[in-house]
Design a protein around this motif. Structure first.
Motif, PDB file in Angstrom:
ATOM      1  N   VAL A   1      -3.814   6.667   1.118  1.00  0.00           N
ATOM      2  CA  VAL A   1      -3.415   6.755  -0.277  1.00  0.00           C
ATOM      3  C   VAL A   1      -1.955   6.338  -0.359  1.00  0.00           C
ATOM      4  O   VAL A   1      -1.082   6.977   0.229  1.00  0.00           O
ATOM      5  CB  VAL A   1      -3.587   8.179  -0.845  1.00  0.00           C
ATOM      6  N   VAL A   2      -1.707   5.246  -1.081  1.00  0.00           N
ATOM      7  CA  VAL A   2      -0.364   4.704  -1.226  1.00  0.00           C
ATOM      8  C   VAL A   2       0.056   4.882  -2.683  1.00  0.00           C
ATOM      9  O   VAL A   2      -0.681   4.528  -3.591  1.00  0.00           O
ATOM     10  CB  VAL A   2      -0.331   3.208  -0.824  1.00  0.00           C
ATOM     11  N   SER A   3       1.250   5.423  -2.885  1.00  0.00           N
ATOM     12  CA  SER A   3       1.759   5.653  -4.232  1.00  0.00           C
ATOM     13  C   SER A   3       3.057   4.880  -4.430  1.00  0.00           C
ATOM     14  O   SER A   3       4.095   5.271  -3.892  1.00  0.00           O
ATOM     15  CB  SER A   3       1.998   7.144  -4.457  1.00  0.00           C
TER      16      SER A   3
ATOM     17  N   HIS B   1       3.185   5.674   8.401  1.00  0.00           N
ATOM     18  CA  HIS B   1       3.864   4.388   8.198  1.00  0.00           C
ATOM     19  C   HIS B   1       3.037   3.382   8.992  1.00  0.00           C
ATOM     20  O   HIS B   1       2.964   3.483  10.220  1.00  0.00           O
ATOM     21  CB  HIS B   1       5.298   4.463   8.715  1.00  0.00           C
ATOM     22  N   VAL B   2       2.363   2.459   8.291  1.00  0.00           N
ATOM     23  CA  VAL B   2       1.484   1.513   8.973  1.00  0.00           C
ATOM     24  C   VAL B   2       1.916   0.079   8.689  1.00  0.00           C
ATOM     25  O   VAL B   2       2.453  -0.226   7.625  1.00  0.00           O
ATOM     26  CB  VAL B   2      -0.002   1.694   8.566  1.00  0.00           C
ATOM     27  N   SER B   3       1.677  -0.783   9.668  1.00  0.00           N
ATOM     28  CA  SER B   3       1.939  -2.217   9.532  1.00  0.00           C
ATOM     29  C   SER B   3       0.708  -2.955  10.016  1.00  0.00           C
ATOM     30  O   SER B   3       0.029  -2.514  10.944  1.00  0.00           O
ATOM     31  CB  SER B   3       3.130  -2.651  10.382  1.00  0.00           C
ATOM     32  N   GLY B   4       0.443  -4.081   9.372  1.00  0.00           N
ATOM     33  CA  GLY B   4      -0.705  -4.870   9.771  1.00  0.00           C
ATOM     34  C   GLY B   4      -0.859  -6.088   8.887  1.00  0.00           C
ATOM     35  O   GLY B   4       0.098  -6.578   8.294  1.00  0.00           O
ATOM     36  N   VAL B   5      -2.096  -6.540   8.786  1.00  0.00           N
ATOM     37  CA  VAL B   5      -2.411  -7.729   8.015  1.00  0.00           C
ATOM     38  C   VAL B   5      -3.382  -7.351   6.908  1.00  0.00           C
ATOM     39  O   VAL B   5      -4.453  -6.792   7.161  1.00  0.00           O
ATOM     40  CB  VAL B   5      -3.042  -8.818   8.916  1.00  0.00           C
ATOM     41  N   LEU B   6      -2.999  -7.652   5.676  1.00  0.00           N
ATOM     42  CA  LEU B   6      -3.852  -7.414   4.515  1.00  0.00           C
ATOM     43  C   LEU B   6      -4.701  -8.653   4.301  1.00  0.00           C
ATOM     44  O   LEU B   6      -4.170  -9.765   4.180  1.00  0.00           O
ATOM     45  CB  LEU B   6      -3.012  -7.119   3.273  1.00  0.00           C
ATOM     46  N   THR B   7      -6.018  -8.455   4.266  1.00  0.00           N
ATOM     47  CA  THR B   7      -6.935  -9.573   4.047  1.00  0.00           C
ATOM     48  C   THR B   7      -7.539  -9.448   2.667  1.00  0.00           C
ATOM     49  O   THR B   7      -8.182  -8.451   2.347  1.00  0.00           O
ATOM     50  CB  THR B   7      -8.053  -9.560   5.115  1.00  0.00           C
ATOM     51  N   GLN B   8      -7.304 -10.460   1.865  1.00  0.00           N
ATOM     52  CA  GLN B   8      -7.892 -10.550   0.532  1.00  0.00           C
ATOM     53  C   GLN B   8      -9.138 -11.423   0.649  1.00  0.00           C
ATOM     54  O   GLN B   8      -9.029 -12.594   0.978  1.00  0.00           O
ATOM     55  CB  GLN B   8      -6.911 -11.192  -0.449  1.00  0.00           C
ATOM     56  N   PRO B   9     -10.331 -10.889   0.420  1.00  0.00           N
ATOM     57  CA  PRO B   9     -11.536 -11.704   0.536  1.00  0.00           C
ATOM     58  C   PRO B   9     -11.607 -12.750  -0.574  1.00  0.00           C
ATOM     59  O   PRO B   9     -10.946 -12.628  -1.600  1.00  0.00           O
ATOM     60  CB  PRO B   9     -12.669 -10.687   0.423  1.00  0.00           C
ATOM     61  N   ASP B  10     -12.425 -13.774  -0.344  1.00  0.00           N
ATOM     62  CA  ASP B  10     -12.598 -14.823  -1.346  1.00  0.00           C
ATOM     63  C   ASP B  10     -13.297 -14.306  -2.596  1.00  0.00           C
ATOM     64  O   ASP B  10     -13.028 -14.760  -3.692  1.00  0.00           O
ATOM     65  CB  ASP B  10     -13.387 -16.000  -0.751  1.00  0.00           C
ATOM     66  N   SER B  11     -14.183 -13.349  -2.427  1.00  0.00           N
ATOM     67  CA  SER B  11     -14.931 -12.792  -3.547  1.00  0.00           C
ATOM     68  C   SER B  11     -14.195 -11.581  -4.111  1.00  0.00           C
ATOM     69  O   SER B  11     -13.784 -10.690  -3.364  1.00  0.00           O
ATOM     70  CB  SER B  11     -16.326 -12.363  -3.078  1.00  0.00           C
TER      71      SER B  11
ATOM     72  N   THR C   1       3.514  -3.752   5.336  1.00  0.00           N
ATOM     73  CA  THR C   1       3.931  -2.459   5.861  1.00  0.00           C
ATOM     74  C   THR C   1       4.010  -1.493   4.691  1.00  0.00           C
ATOM     75  O   THR C   1       4.654  -1.799   3.675  1.00  0.00           O
ATOM     76  CB  THR C   1       5.300  -2.556   6.565  1.00  0.00           C
ATOM     77  N   VAL C   2       3.316  -0.351   4.802  1.00  0.00           N
ATOM     78  CA  VAL C   2       3.312   0.642   3.730  1.00  0.00           C
ATOM     79  C   VAL C   2       3.374   2.042   4.316  1.00  0.00           C
ATOM     80  O   VAL C   2       3.030   2.268   5.472  1.00  0.00           O
ATOM     81  CB  VAL C   2       2.060   0.529   2.830  1.00  0.00           C
ATOM     82  N   ASP C   3       3.806   2.981   3.485  1.00  0.00           N
ATOM     83  CA  ASP C   3       3.755   4.400   3.799  1.00  0.00           C
ATOM     84  C   ASP C   3       2.693   5.012   2.898  1.00  0.00           C
ATOM     85  O   ASP C   3       2.616   4.680   1.712  1.00  0.00           O
ATOM     86  CB  ASP C   3       5.093   5.082   3.519  1.00  0.00           C
ATOM     87  N   GLY C   4       1.878   5.884   3.456  1.00  0.00           N
ATOM     88  CA  GLY C   4       0.852   6.533   2.657  1.00  0.00           C
ATOM     89  C   GLY C   4       0.280   7.737   3.372  1.00  0.00           C
ATOM     90  O   GLY C   4       0.550   7.982   4.548  1.00  0.00           O
ATOM     91  N   PHE C   5      -0.518   8.487   2.640  1.00  0.00           N
ATOM     92  CA  PHE C   5      -1.125   9.701   3.169  1.00  0.00           C
ATOM     93  C   PHE C   5      -2.560   9.419   3.595  1.00  0.00           C
ATOM     94  O   PHE C   5      -3.297   8.731   2.893  1.00  0.00           O
ATOM     95  CB  PHE C   5      -1.124  10.805   2.105  1.00  0.00           C
TER      96      PHE C   5
END
Length: 156
Positions: A30-32, A67-77, A7-11
Motif C-alpha cells: 500500500v503506497v500513499s 522501501h522497495v526498488s525494482g522494475v514497474l511493468t505496464q502491460p499493453d492491455s 523505488t517506493v515506500d509502502g506498507f
C-alpha cells in the motif's frame, strides 16, 4: 510492455504468498503519495530474489513499512494490472506486535505450515519459500511432505 525503474515506500498489505516458481514470492504494497487514505494505491509485487522471498515469507509481517526498488511493468492491455518486480527491499519500520488469533505458523523440519482456525486446509511450503501444496487436513500434512520429498529427491 512498457517498463520503468521505480523505488517506493509502502506498507505490506497482507501476508505474502509463495510465487509460482521456487524461491519467489508475491505480495501487495500500500503506497500513499499523500497522507490522505483516498490517495492510497495498492501495488501488486513479485520477487524472484531468493533472499527477499525468504524474508517476505518468514520475517516480514503485514503493516511493516518497506522501501522497495525494482522494475514497474505496464502491460499493453489496460485490463491487466501493472506489476512491480522487486529486486531490493529494506524494512524501514516494523508493525506494532499483534496477537496471532486466527493463524499459527509451525515448522515440520525443513517445512513450514500455516494453521488457520477458519479452515481444515493447511498450506505447506519449504522454509525457503517453495510452494509444496495444501494438505486437506492436519492429518495429511505428513503424507504431503513425503510425496514432495519423493518427487524432489528428499531435500526440501
Amino acid at each position: 510492455m512498457d517498463t520503468k525503474p521505480l523505488t517506493v515506500d509502502g506498507f505490506l498489505d497482507a501476508v505474502p504468498t509463495p510465487g509460482d516458481a521456487p524461491y519467489t514470492a508475491r505480495f501487495q504494497l500500500v503506497v500513499s503519495p499523500t497522507d490522505d487514505v483516498v490517495d492510497d494505491v495498492i501495488w501488486s509485487c513479485t520477487t524472484s530474489n531468493a533472499r527477499i522471498a525468504h524474508a517476505l515469507l518468514t520475517e516480514i509481517q503485514p503493516g511493516d513499512l518497506l522501501h522497495v526498488s525494482g522494475v514497474l511493468t505496464q502491460p499493453d492491455s489496460v485490463a491487466e494490472p501493472a506489476r512491480l518486480t522487486v529486486d531490493a527491499l529494506e524494512v524501514l519500520a516494523t508493525a506494532p506486535a499483534r496477537a496471532l488469533k486466527e493463524m499459527v505458523l509451525d515448522r515440520y523440519g525443513d517445512y513450514v505450515v500455516v494453521f488457520d482456525a477458519d479452515t481444515d486446509a493447511v498450506p505447506v511450503f519449504t522454509a525457503l519459500g517453495q510452494w509444496v501444496g495444501i494438505a486437506e487436513s492436519p492429518d495429511t500434512i505428513g503424507t504431503l511432505i513425503e510425496i514432495h520429498e519423493r518427487v524432489n529427491g528428499g531435500d526440501a
